[in-house]
Design a protein around this motif. Structure first.
Motif, PDB file in Angstrom:
ATOM      1  N   UNK A 285      -6.174   4.302  -8.983  1.00  7.29           N
ATOM      2  CA  UNK A 285      -5.923   5.323  -7.964  1.00  7.29           C
ATOM      3  C   UNK A 285      -5.531   6.652  -8.602  1.00  7.29           C
ATOM      4  N   UNK A 286      -4.712   6.601  -9.642  1.00  7.71           N
ATOM      5  CA  UNK A 286      -4.344   7.840 -10.354  1.00  7.71           C
ATOM      6  C   UNK A 286      -5.578   8.484 -10.992  1.00  7.71           C
ATOM      7  N   UNK A 287      -6.426   7.645 -11.550  1.00 10.08           N
ATOM      8  CA  UNK A 287      -7.675   8.107 -12.151  1.00 10.08           C
ATOM      9  C   UNK A 287      -8.523   8.813 -11.092  1.00 10.08           C
ATOM     10  N   UNK A 288      -8.665   8.182  -9.940  1.00 11.87           N
ATOM     11  CA  UNK A 288      -9.456   8.744  -8.842  1.00 11.87           C
ATOM     12  C   UNK A 288      -8.857  10.069  -8.388  1.00 11.87           C
ATOM     13  N   UNK A 289      -7.542  10.105  -8.214  1.00 15.29           N
ATOM     14  CA  UNK A 289      -6.885  11.345  -7.783  1.00 15.29           C
ATOM     15  C   UNK A 289      -7.146  12.473  -8.763  1.00 15.29           C
TER      16      UNK A 289
ATOM     17  N   UNK B 279       0.689   6.677  -6.855  1.00 16.00           N
ATOM     18  CA  UNK B 279      -0.567   7.278  -7.311  1.00 16.00           C
ATOM     19  C   UNK B 279      -0.749   8.704  -6.826  1.00 16.00           C
ATOM     20  N   UNK B 280       0.067   9.122  -5.860  1.00 17.33           N
ATOM     21  CA  UNK B 280      -0.070  10.466  -5.330  1.00 17.33           C
ATOM     22  C   UNK B 280      -1.198  10.619  -4.331  1.00 17.33           C
ATOM     23  N   UNK B 281      -1.617   9.521  -3.745  1.00 14.50           N
ATOM     24  CA  UNK B 281      -2.702   9.509  -2.760  1.00 14.50           C
ATOM     25  C   UNK B 281      -2.142   8.920  -1.472  1.00 14.50           C
ATOM     26  N   UNK B 282      -2.557   9.425  -0.335  1.00 11.50           N
ATOM     27  CA  UNK B 282      -2.077   8.882   0.933  1.00 11.50           C
ATOM     28  C   UNK B 282      -2.606   7.462   1.133  1.00 11.50           C
ATOM     29  N   UNK B 283      -1.889   6.687   1.913  1.00 10.27           N
ATOM     30  CA  UNK B 283      -2.320   5.314   2.208  1.00 10.27           C
ATOM     31  C   UNK B 283      -3.692   5.320   2.872  1.00 10.27           C
ATOM     32  N   UNK B 284      -3.937   6.318   3.711  1.00  9.09           N
ATOM     33  CA  UNK B 284      -5.239   6.428   4.372  1.00  9.09           C
ATOM     34  C   UNK B 284      -6.355   6.593   3.334  1.00  9.09           C
ATOM     35  N   UNK B 285      -6.120   7.433   2.323  1.00 10.52           N
ATOM     36  CA  UNK B 285      -7.130   7.632   1.286  1.00 10.52           C
ATOM     37  C   UNK B 285      -7.262   6.396   0.397  1.00 10.52           C
TER      38      UNK B 285
ATOM     39  N   UNK C 280       0.804  -1.216   0.000  1.00 10.81           N
ATOM     40  CA  UNK C 280       0.000   0.000   0.000  1.00 10.81           C
ATOM     41  C   UNK C 280       0.842   1.273   0.000  1.00 10.81           C
ATOM     42  N   UNK C 281       1.955   1.289   0.713  1.00 11.32           N
ATOM     43  CA  UNK C 281       2.795   2.487   0.752  1.00 11.32           C
ATOM     44  C   UNK C 281       3.325   2.863  -0.612  1.00 11.32           C
ATOM     45  N   UNK C 282       3.776   1.858  -1.353  1.00 12.44           N
ATOM     46  CA  UNK C 282       4.273   2.115  -2.715  1.00 12.44           C
ATOM     47  C   UNK C 282       3.138   2.501  -3.649  1.00 12.44           C
ATOM     48  N   UNK C 283       1.992   1.847  -3.496  1.00 12.10           N
ATOM     49  CA  UNK C 283       0.830   2.190  -4.330  1.00 12.10           C
ATOM     50  C   UNK C 283       0.408   3.629  -4.068  1.00 12.10           C
ATOM     51  N   UNK C 284       0.422   4.018  -2.810  1.00  4.36           N
ATOM     52  CA  UNK C 284       0.068   5.392  -2.446  1.00  4.36           C
ATOM     53  C   UNK C 284       1.051   6.368  -3.067  1.00  4.36           C
TER      54      UNK C 284
END
Length: 153
Positions: free
Chosen positions: A62-66, A25-31, A18-22
């Motif tokens: 996640x990038x799409x969502x951001x 993607x430019x989104x926090x792990x919490x988000x 999750x940390x790398x995915x966050x």
């Protein structure tokens, strides 16, 4: 869902934690967790230890969502847009309809903000801003003036 082996430390290998995915993607792990709980992401795989593992598809989502959030789309609109994005048989008219509706809503909000700005500028102009206790700004907020109030609804 089948569990995966423990995460790799190689940044070029998938799946990733999750940390790398966050980070990618430019989104926090919490988000990331929040979007997952809302159902915006398909259920992600987990390691034997229960750690989330994200593939390239999830990071693209996640990038799409951001980006959609950056443009002010609501969660419901993003859900709809994600569905259209993943549907290769979609009609672009459906996507355009959502975007046009959003632009129309933004136009209404912008007009409301401009009306608020005009009212505040008038109040600022009327306020002496000196040592006197009378204040047209406070009078307006209290509803003690004949000036029409601005509604943002």
């Amino acid at each position: 869902m089948p569990s995966l082996p423990e995460p790799s430390r190689d940044p070029d290998r998938w799946p990733i934690p999750i940390g790398q995915a966050a980070q990618r993607s430019g989104i926090s792990a919490k988000m990331v967790r929040h979007y997952e709980s809302l159902g915006l992401l398909s259920q992600v795989a987990r390691t034997d230890s229960g750690y989330r593992q994200y593939g390239e598809i999830e990071v693209r989502q996640l990038r799409f969502i951001r980006r959609a959030r950056d443009l002010g789309f609501s969660i419901d609109e993003i859900t709809e847009l994600l569905g259209l994005w993943s549907n290769r048989g979609r009609a672009s008219a459906s996507v355009k309809r959502i975007a046009q509706r959003h632009v129309d809503e933004l136009s209404v909000r912008i007009a409301s903000l401009q009306a608020m700005q005009r009212s505040l500028k008038e109040l600022l102009h009327d306020c002496h801003g000196d040592e006197r206790p009378d204040c047209p700004i406070l009078d307006d907020l209290a509803g003690d003036t004949d000036r029409p109030s601005v509604s943002i609804n």
